[in-house]
Design an enzyme around this catalytic site. Structure first.
Site, short mmCIF file in Angstrom:
data_model
loop_
_atom_site.label_atom_id
_atom_site.label_comp_id
_atom_site.label_asym_id
_atom_site.label_seq_id
_atom_site.Cartn_x
_atom_site.Cartn_y
_atom_site.Cartn_z
N HIS B 47 0.86 -1.18 0.00
CA HIS B 47 0.00 0.00 0.00
C HIS B 47 0.91 1.24 0.00
CE1 HIS B 47 -3.87 -2.03 1.77
NE2 HIS B 47 -3.43 -2.62 0.68
N GLU B 49 0.96 3.93 1.75
CA GLU B 49 1.44 4.38 3.06
C GLU B 49 2.61 3.53 3.54
OE1 GLU B 49 -1.62 3.46 2.12
OE2 GLU B 49 -3.12 4.13 3.56
N CYS B 77 -6.05 1.72 5.71
CA CYS B 77 -6.61 0.47 6.25
C CYS B 77 -5.96 0.20 7.61
CB CYS B 77 -6.36 -0.69 5.28
SG CYS B 77 -4.67 -1.34 5.32
N CYS B 80 -2.09 -0.23 7.55
CA CYS B 80 -1.34 1.01 7.41
C CYS B 80 -1.49 1.90 8.65
CB CYS B 80 -1.78 1.74 6.14
SG CYS B 80 -1.33 0.81 4.65
#
EC number: 3.5.4.33
Lengths: 143, 143
Positions: B47, B49, B77, B80
């Site tokens: 992801h 992040e 999410c 993260c």
């Protein structure tokens, strides 16, 4: 879990919090194994589970680890638990419970969230005493 | 956030879910930027992040990003969000809210957990319409 414990012991010898993880594919073959490497790699995300998941996905050439089983010596934190869900891991087996930092049976309880995209089978407390003793000894020695 | 949006747009051009993240240090200097790379890297944890956090930690040579600020186009999410807490990021600014997969204002609400080790300042809804439109257009085009 005995293998995961061996990885955890290796972590302790290099000054890392002793948590180890082993990932097996659907047929029980070893895909990846790792210990915590936060300090060594200077990476806050370098928990044993995340490293094992990334290595296994690299090896399979796929971002989903459908049918795979993860063995880890400590209850995963919320970051690792959500990564387990994102990777579609089928079964999570862990050793010691972690009331302070765990995100499976404590805190965020990731797999119980209605927003959770995938719920693995979870078996906690396997070799719990050995997994927990390793952590306790490690932190006692550093105090 | 405009820079994070640019990164998100780049993700869309390579077929990745368009989420972008930018990490600044305490003085506002760019430390790292990334977009979602789950499919490209075949990594379920890739992801925006997490990639930005790992790159910034590598650059600073430290697993803690004390004082840093993370700008991301979508509500993180749970994976993260917990990584943000582990990295001790000071401020999280995000664009669109994510009722389905978010872990900050929805689902696991990571920073509200009593077990959470660090709570960043959180500002949601910045350039919300642009950030959300990019995602909607991406998924509509794939249907």
């Amino acid at each position: 879990m005995a293998d995961a414990l061996d990885w955890a012991r290796r972590a302790a010898t290099v000054g890392e919090v002793p948590v180890g993880a082993v990932l097996l594919d659907a047929r029980g073959r070893l895909l990846a194994a790792a210990h915590n490497r936060v300090e060594t790699d200077r990476d806050p995300t370098a928990h044993a589970e995340l490293l094992a998941i990334r290595a296994a996905a690299r090896r399979l050439g796929a971002p989903r680890l459908t049918g795979c089983r993860l063995y880890v010596t400590l209850e995963p934190c919320a970051m690792c638990a959500q990564a387990i869900a994102l990777a579609r891991i089928e079964r999570l087996v862990f050793g010691a419970y972690d009331p302070k930092g765990g995100g499976v049976e404590h805190g965020a309880r990731i797999f119980e969230q209605p927003t959770c995209n995938h719920r693995p089978e979870v078996i906690g407390g396997v070799l719990e005493r050995d997994c927990g003793a390793l952590l306790k000894d490690f932190f006692r020695a550093r105090r």
